[in-house]
Design a protein around this motif. Structure first.
Motif, PDB file in Angstrom:
ATOM      1  N   GLU A 111       0.854  -1.185   0.000  1.00  0.00           N
ATOM      2  CA  GLU A 111       0.000   0.000   0.000  1.00  0.00           C
ATOM      3  C   GLU A 111       0.887   1.232   0.000  1.00  0.00           C
ATOM      4  OE1 GLU A 111      -3.888  -0.614   2.606  1.00  0.00           O
ATOM      5  OE2 GLU A 111      -2.108  -1.266   3.701  1.00  0.00           O
ATOM      6  N   SER A 112       0.430   2.284  -0.663  1.00  0.00           N
ATOM      7  CA  SER A 112       1.153   3.551  -0.624  1.00  0.00           C
ATOM      8  C   SER A 112       0.156   4.689  -0.775  1.00  0.00           C
ATOM      9  CB  SER A 112       2.219   3.635  -1.721  1.00  0.00           C
ATOM     10  OG  SER A 112       1.625   3.716  -3.002  1.00  0.00           O
ATOM     11  N   LYS A 113       0.509   5.827  -0.205  1.00  0.00           N
ATOM     12  CA  LYS A 113      -0.387   6.980  -0.213  1.00  0.00           C
ATOM     13  C   LYS A 113       0.433   8.238   0.035  1.00  0.00           C
ATOM     14  CE  LYS A 113      -4.285   8.863   2.476  1.00  0.00           C
ATOM     15  NZ  LYS A 113      -5.143   8.613   3.668  1.00  0.00           N
ATOM     16  N   LEU A 114       0.122   9.303  -0.689  1.00  0.00           N
ATOM     17  CA  LEU A 114       0.791  10.591  -0.506  1.00  0.00           C
ATOM     18  C   LEU A 114      -0.156  11.509   0.243  1.00  0.00           C
ATOM     19  CD1 LEU A 114       3.432  12.147  -1.246  1.00  0.00           C
ATOM     20  CD2 LEU A 114       2.175  13.078  -3.199  1.00  0.00           C
ATOM     21  N   ILE A 115       0.253  11.974   1.419  1.00  0.00           N
ATOM     22  CA  ILE A 115      -0.587  12.878   2.209  1.00  0.00           C
ATOM     23  C   ILE A 115       0.085  14.246   2.290  1.00  0.00           C
ATOM     24  CG2 ILE A 115      -1.527  10.976   3.575  1.00  0.00           C
ATOM     25  CD1 ILE A 115       0.249  11.946   5.901  1.00  0.00           C
ATOM     26  N   LYS A 116      -0.733  15.254   2.539  1.00  0.00           N
ATOM     27  CA  LYS A 116      -0.244  16.629   2.647  1.00  0.00           C
ATOM     28  C   LYS A 116      -0.662  17.205   3.983  1.00  0.00           C
ATOM     29  CE  LYS A 116      -0.132  17.541  -2.325  1.00  0.00           C
ATOM     30  NZ  LYS A 116      -0.495  18.470  -3.426  1.00  0.00           N
ATOM     31  N   GLY A 117       0.244  17.985   4.590  1.00  0.00           N
ATOM     32  CA  GLY A 117       0.000  18.583   5.883  1.00  0.00           C
ATOM     33  C   GLY A 117      -0.450  20.023   5.775  1.00  0.00           C
ATOM     34  N   PRO A 118      -0.776  20.648   6.901  1.00  0.00           N
ATOM     35  CA  PRO A 118      -1.270  22.033   6.885  1.00  0.00           C
ATOM     36  C   PRO A 118      -0.225  23.058   6.481  1.00  0.00           C
ATOM     37  CG  PRO A 118      -0.947  21.263   9.140  1.00  0.00           C
ATOM     38  CD  PRO A 118      -0.746  20.078   8.261  1.00  0.00           C
ATOM     39  N   THR A 138      10.087  12.095  -7.913  1.00  0.00           N
ATOM     40  CA  THR A 138       8.651  12.370  -7.906  1.00  0.00           C
ATOM     41  C   THR A 138       7.928  11.880  -6.660  1.00  0.00           C
ATOM     42  OG1 THR A 138       8.178  10.292  -9.053  1.00  0.00           O
ATOM     43  CG2 THR A 138       8.629  12.222 -10.422  1.00  0.00           C
ATOM     44  N   LEU A 139       8.592  11.092  -5.816  1.00  0.00           N
ATOM     45  CA  LEU A 139       7.985  10.449  -4.651  1.00  0.00           C
ATOM     46  C   LEU A 139       6.827   9.539  -5.050  1.00  0.00           C
ATOM     47  CD1 LEU A 139       7.877  12.773  -1.509  1.00  0.00           C
ATOM     48  CD2 LEU A 139       9.459  10.959  -2.105  1.00  0.00           C
ATOM     49  N   GLN A 140       6.938   8.926  -6.218  1.00  0.00           N
ATOM     50  CA  GLN A 140       5.981   7.901  -6.620  1.00  0.00           C
ATOM     51  C   GLN A 140       6.515   6.543  -6.211  1.00  0.00           C
ATOM     52  OE1 GLN A 140       5.600   8.776 -10.880  1.00  0.00           O
ATOM     53  NE2 GLN A 140       3.524   9.510 -10.518  1.00  0.00           N
ATOM     54  N   CYS A 141       5.588   5.658  -5.870  1.00  0.00           N
ATOM     55  CA  CYS A 141       5.977   4.325  -5.408  1.00  0.00           C
ATOM     56  C   CYS A 141       5.214   3.287  -6.199  1.00  0.00           C
ATOM     57  CB  CYS A 141       5.674   4.184  -3.914  1.00  0.00           C
ATOM     58  SG  CYS A 141       6.247   2.637  -3.187  1.00  0.00           S
ATOM     59  N   GLU A 142       5.888   2.233  -6.605  1.00  0.00           N
ATOM     60  CA  GLU A 142       5.245   1.158  -7.363  1.00  0.00           C
ATOM     61  C   GLU A 142       5.758  -0.186  -6.870  1.00  0.00           C
ATOM     62  OE1 GLU A 142       6.367   0.649 -11.497  1.00  0.00           O
ATOM     63  OE2 GLU A 142       8.076   1.981 -11.224  1.00  0.00           O
ATOM     64  N   PRO A 143       4.880  -1.212  -6.869  1.00  0.00           N
ATOM     65  CA  PRO A 143       5.328  -2.550  -6.460  1.00  0.00           C
ATOM     66  C   PRO A 143       6.034  -3.252  -7.609  1.00  0.00           C
ATOM     67  CG  PRO A 143       3.000  -2.599  -6.993  1.00  0.00           C
ATOM     68  CD  PRO A 143       3.441  -1.164  -7.151  1.00  0.00           C
ATOM     69  N   ILE A 144       6.909  -4.166  -7.273  1.00  0.00           N
ATOM     70  CA  ILE A 144       7.578  -5.005  -8.264  1.00  0.00           C
ATOM     71  C   ILE A 144       7.551  -6.434  -7.738  1.00  0.00           C
ATOM     72  CG2 ILE A 144       9.837  -4.357  -7.274  1.00  0.00           C
ATOM     73  CD1 ILE A 144      10.994  -4.822 -10.100  1.00  0.00           C
ATOM     74  N   SER A 145       6.953  -7.341  -8.522  1.00  0.00           N
ATOM     75  CA  SER A 145       6.689  -8.697  -8.044  1.00  0.00           C
ATOM     76  C   SER A 145       7.518  -9.716  -8.801  1.00  0.00           C
ATOM     77  CB  SER A 145       5.192  -9.036  -8.194  1.00  0.00           C
ATOM     78  OG  SER A 145       4.403  -8.153  -7.438  1.00  0.00           O
ATOM     79  N   PHE A 146       7.906 -10.769  -8.105  1.00  0.00           N
ATOM     80  CA  PHE A 146       8.673 -11.874  -8.673  1.00  0.00           C
ATOM     81  C   PHE A 146       7.944 -13.152  -8.276  1.00  0.00           C
ATOM     82  CE2 PHE A 146      11.415  -8.387  -7.679  1.00  0.00           C
ATOM     83  CZ  PHE A 146      12.218  -8.253  -8.794  1.00  0.00           C
TER      84      PHE A 146
END
Length: 471
Positions: free
Chosen positions: A413-420, A446-454
């Motif tokens: 799981e991944s999520k980009l959150i923003k603060g005040p 870019t602070l993007q995250c992706e899974p990589i599966s084997f």
């Protein structure tokens, strides 16, 4: 994304004609500036003679000014901030304190030894919350029971919060609203001109009986070191600038819990189950560190201290890979500055403990909640083992990270959150590799995250695929 960089290029397939050159193209791996910041999690002289009340007092003392300021921002600068000893019945005010959750189902050592009294032991549970649980707010001198607009199932013991309301005539505090410390201030990220990736993996589970997980792990190592695929995949692998292994490198099967209770003459010539697993880990690390810098964090089943913060694994356990300067043995929790991007995370013990004692199920939700509480492990030392600090609490977040992760999750799981205050934080739940065959890649630009599966076909899957083909 990484998958785009690793896409096949014309003439780069393994099925294409060989080039006339004796040697194929050489890809230079991008190097990153690395600054370890985990010094506050190192325990020097160890003494377990102190009481754990000191860490709660230090936590409240450090967090009180932050919560008082946050309360004034939420309810106005003229809000009354009282201590529990100064409360007056019916007066609207704000109180800053430590939450204590009295739980009916919480395991107790007195209940665990109840066999002596011919009573049934407590059953194992996935959740310990109950409708009769109570929330209590404590400060240095007193405590008071909380009721009203606060979700007791979501709250956990050890959280520092500010509550707004009034004391009733029966001695209970009616909560009208509450607030947490929220995200701390954040240093802006440095602008990068190219894609650079950090690979995160956890739960390798070495020493288990699953051969398919070993195949997936070797595929992961081959991919990172550039020995998998054609020149397209190798050019993509060259952008992986660092590897972070977030705990549980060994399987739970390596834990011989009966060794301490057996007679010594029965275990004199037996070998610990973790010896072969550590040797295998050293061989895998040798392949990695010869090509890329690697950070190794300990986890729940790894041979280091049980209590948080877990200290780095000893270098003597890795005679092959420890000679390389690219091997960094880190603590758990882990904190580092990688090319201007601040990483902070754990091997997952804090998240799984909160999951058991609250209504929250998602690892990302728990990560976000601890970030807004500004505390890595609020349930320590109540239900999560930790060192008895007495002058400071190292788990308090003084600066907001850019990447906040936890290891050994059930899924990615991944999520980009923003603060005040324009904070941007990437929350990542790293899946357990031994069961999911999945790692994840974070793009520092870019602070993007992706899974990589084997994945590897098991015997059952092969039979199913043959049956499907026959139909």
């Amino acid at each position: 994304m990484f998958s785009d960089l690793s896409a096949h290029k014309e003439g780069s397939s393994l099925l294409s004609h060989p080039t006339s050159e004796d040697q194929g193209p050489v890809f230079e791996r991008t190097s990153l500036a690395y600054i370890p910041c985990s010094e506050r999690f190192r325990v020097g002289e160890r003494s377990f003679s102190r009481q754990y009340a000191h860490i709660y007092a230090a936590r409240l003392m450090q967090m009180r000014p932050v919560l008082s300021e946050r309360a004034q921002q939420t309810w106005g600068s003229d809000v009354l901030i009282r201590k529990l000893c100064d409360l007056q019945t019916g007066e609207q005010c704000c109180v800053v304190g430590t939450l204590f959750k009295r739980m009916e189902l919480q395991p107790s050592i007195l209940k665990e030894i109840s066999e002596e009294y011919n009573l049934l032991p407590q059953p194992a549970r996935a959740k310990y919350i109950h409708e009769d649980d109570e929330l209590i707010l404590e400060d240095e001198l007193q405590r008071i029971k909380l009721e009203g607009k606060i979700d007791k199932d979501k709250c956990v013991t050890g959280s520092i919060i500010a509550v707004y309301g009034a004391e009733r005539t029966d001695g209970k505090f009616t909560v009208e609203d509450f607030c947490t410390a929220n995200l701390p201030l954040q240093t802006p990220r440095a602008a990068l001109d190219s894609d650079r990736f950090v690979l995160l993996a956890s739960g390798l589970g070495l020493g288990s009986s699953h051969a398919d997980s070993m195949l997936g792990l070797q595929l992961l190592v081959d991919m990172v070191t550039g020995q998998l695929g054609g020149s397209g995949e190798q050019s993509g692998a060259a952008t992986i600038s660092r590897v972070l292994l977030a705990g549980n490198l060994l399987s739970q099967r390596t834990q011989d819990k009966d060794a301490s209770t057996k007679a010594k003459y029965l275990t004199k010539k037996t070998q610990a189950g973790s010896v072969d697993a550590i040797r295998l880990l050293d061989e895998l690390l040798l392949q990695l560190v010869a090509s890329v810098p690697v950070d190794v964090m300990p986890g729940q089943y790894d041979p280091t201290n049980y209590t948080l913060p877990q200290q780095p694994l000893h270098r003597c356990m890795f005679p092959l890979s420890s000679v390389y300067p690219t091997l960094q043995l880190a603590s758990n929790p882990y904190q580092a500055n990688i090319d201007g991007v601040k990483f902070l995370g754990t091997s997952g013990q804090n998240v799984s403990d909160i999951q058991k004692y609250s209504s929250m199920d998602s690892h990302l939700e728990i990560l976000e909640e601890t970030l807004r509480l500004r505390h890595l492990a609020p349930t320590a030392p109540d239900t999560l083992g930790c060192y008895p600090f007495y002058q400071r609490d190292p788990f308090i977040l003084e600066e907001c990270p850019h990447v906040y992760f936890s290891g050994n999750g059930s899924t990615f799981e991944s999520k980009l959150i923003k603060g005040p205050d324009d904070q941007e934080v990437l929350l990542v739940s790293i899946p357990e590799f031994s069961t999911t065959q999945t790692a994840c890649l974070i793009n520092l630009r870019t602070l993007q995250c992706e899974p990589i599966s084997f994945s590897a076909f098991s015997a059952d899957e092969a039979e199913e695929s043959e049956m499907n083909i026959s139909h």
